[in-house]
Design a protein around this motif. Structure first.
Motif, mmCIF file in Angstrom:
data_model
loop_
_atom_site.group_PDB
_atom_site.id
_atom_site.type_symbol
_atom_site.label_atom_id
_atom_site.label_comp_id
_atom_site.label_asym_id
_atom_site.label_seq_id
_atom_site.Cartn_x
_atom_site.Cartn_y
_atom_site.Cartn_z
ATOM 1 N N ASP A 180 0.854 -1.186 0.000
ATOM 2 C CA ASP A 180 0.000 0.000 0.000
ATOM 3 C C ASP A 180 0.894 1.240 0.000
ATOM 4 O O ASP A 180 1.593 1.498 0.990
ATOM 5 N N PRO A 181 0.926 2.044 -1.055
ATOM 6 C CA PRO A 181 0.167 1.824 -2.299
ATOM 7 C C PRO A 181 0.925 0.921 -3.261
ATOM 8 O O PRO A 181 2.136 0.843 -3.211
ATOM 9 N N SER A 182 0.206 0.246 -4.159
ATOM 10 C CA SER A 182 0.841 -0.581 -5.172
ATOM 11 C C SER A 182 1.236 0.288 -6.361
ATOM 12 O O SER A 182 0.576 1.271 -6.687
ATOM 13 N N ARG A 196 -8.113 -0.105 -8.434
ATOM 14 C CA ARG A 196 -7.025 0.090 -7.485
ATOM 15 C C ARG A 196 -6.649 -1.238 -6.855
ATOM 16 O O ARG A 196 -7.474 -2.147 -6.709
ATOM 17 N N GLU A 198 -5.898 -2.738 -3.524
ATOM 18 C CA GLU A 198 -6.013 -2.490 -2.098
ATOM 19 C C GLU A 198 -5.098 -3.448 -1.338
ATOM 20 O O GLU A 198 -4.768 -4.533 -1.828
ATOM 21 N N PRO A 199 -4.696 -3.095 -0.104
ATOM 22 C CA PRO A 199 -3.865 -4.016 0.683
ATOM 23 C C PRO A 199 -4.550 -5.343 0.987
ATOM 24 O O PRO A 199 -3.895 -6.360 1.172
#
Length: 293
Positions: A180-182, A196, A198-199
């Motif tokens: 996070d963030p990728s 997106r 997400e973790p």
């Protein structure tokens, strides 16, 4: 089933219409692999089934099997002109070996796709061989797909190890571990748009996302069960649950069983791999209990 002993044991067994191979470890863990599709159907670790196999799956040797770990190749889903997920998951693989070395027992099956080309597969000009290696150790399962290009031209493909995990309840299960963030976007196949990363993700309800492979292990949490999920060679991870409506429409899955499973797949979905002439590619997925006894 054979009782646990001092050494790994290989058995040839029959499951309805399928010829299968069982590998039993001394501590009681065991794995079952079908020649149809070269597909893992069962992985029992610490006395508990860790893979989902639909109780209404077609096990006649003529259809794709709903559950376990199907091998999707040489195409992922409908991302190309071939039948969905390619054809090797419906082909009969050849059993090659049961290596019963105590430290690393494994089952090996192979397939030469060009010899089993179905009528609806379209043109296929590649001389190649596939090999699936299934290697259980206490509390852990490692599955590897290897692609041997024996021809004189590059061999492009997409695909996946389409792993169905058994869940106590998808309503409360999660998978976590993406940074996070990728630095990469994912793809939401339900909306056919980027998404997106997400973790973590809930496994509740319908979900169908292609996400970048995490640099470290993912963790699937389901009640008191935790599995780490690692992969190498594959660029993507697919997270899929059909949800209630799509599950109800499936003839090979009971109503409500969307709560008993989720797929977390090691995949090459967004862009193909190209194996050079006389080259070899291998992709692995490893499932491990977080707290093995």
């Amino acid at each position: 089933m054979t009782a646990p002993g001092a050494d790994p044991v290989h058995q040839r067994v029959r499951l309805q219409g399928l010829d299968c191979h069982a590998l039993h470890l001394p501590g009681g863990d065991r794995v079952l692999v079908a020649e149809h599709g070269g597909q893992v159907l069962s992985w029992v670790a610490q006395g508990r089934e860790r893979l989902y196999l639909s109780p209404t799956a077609v096990l006649d040797g003529h259809a794709a099997i709903r559950g376990g770990i199907p091998v999707c190749w040489p195409q992922f889903s409908l991302r190309g002109s071939l039948p969905r997920h390619g054809w090797v998951r419906q082909a009969r693989w050849s059993f090659i070996a049961a290596d019963l070395q105590a430290q690393s027992p494994r089952l090996v099956l192979e397939l030469r796709p060009a010899e089993l080309l179905p009528a609806d597969a379209g043109p296929w000009a590649h001389d190649c061989r596939l090999e699936v290696t299934v290697a259980p150790t206490p509390g852990r399962l490692e599955v590897t797909l290897a692609v041997f290009n024996m021809g004189q031209q590059p061999l492009p493909f997409t695909g996946a190890l389409h792993t169905y995990l058994a869940l106590s309840d998808a309503e409360t299960a999660t998978v976590t571990g993406w940074p996070d963030p990728s630095s990469r976007q994912g793809w939401d196949s339900m909306t056919d748009t980027p998404c997106r990363v997400e973790p973590g993700l809930s496994l509740r309800g319908e979900i169908d996302r292609i996400l970048p492979a995490a640099p470290a292990a993912l963790v699937m949490t389901d009640g008191n069960q935790e599995l780490t999920i690692e992969q190498s060679g594959w660029a993507d991870t697919v997270v899929w649950n059909p949800g209630a409506d799509k599950c109800a429409a499936m003839s090979d899955m009971p109503n409500g069983d969307e709560r008993r499973m989720a797929c977390i797949e090691a995949a090459q979905a967004l862009s193909p791999v190209s194996v050079p002439p006389r080259g070899v590619w291998a992709g692995t997925q490893r499932l491990s209990l977080v707290h093995p006894s």
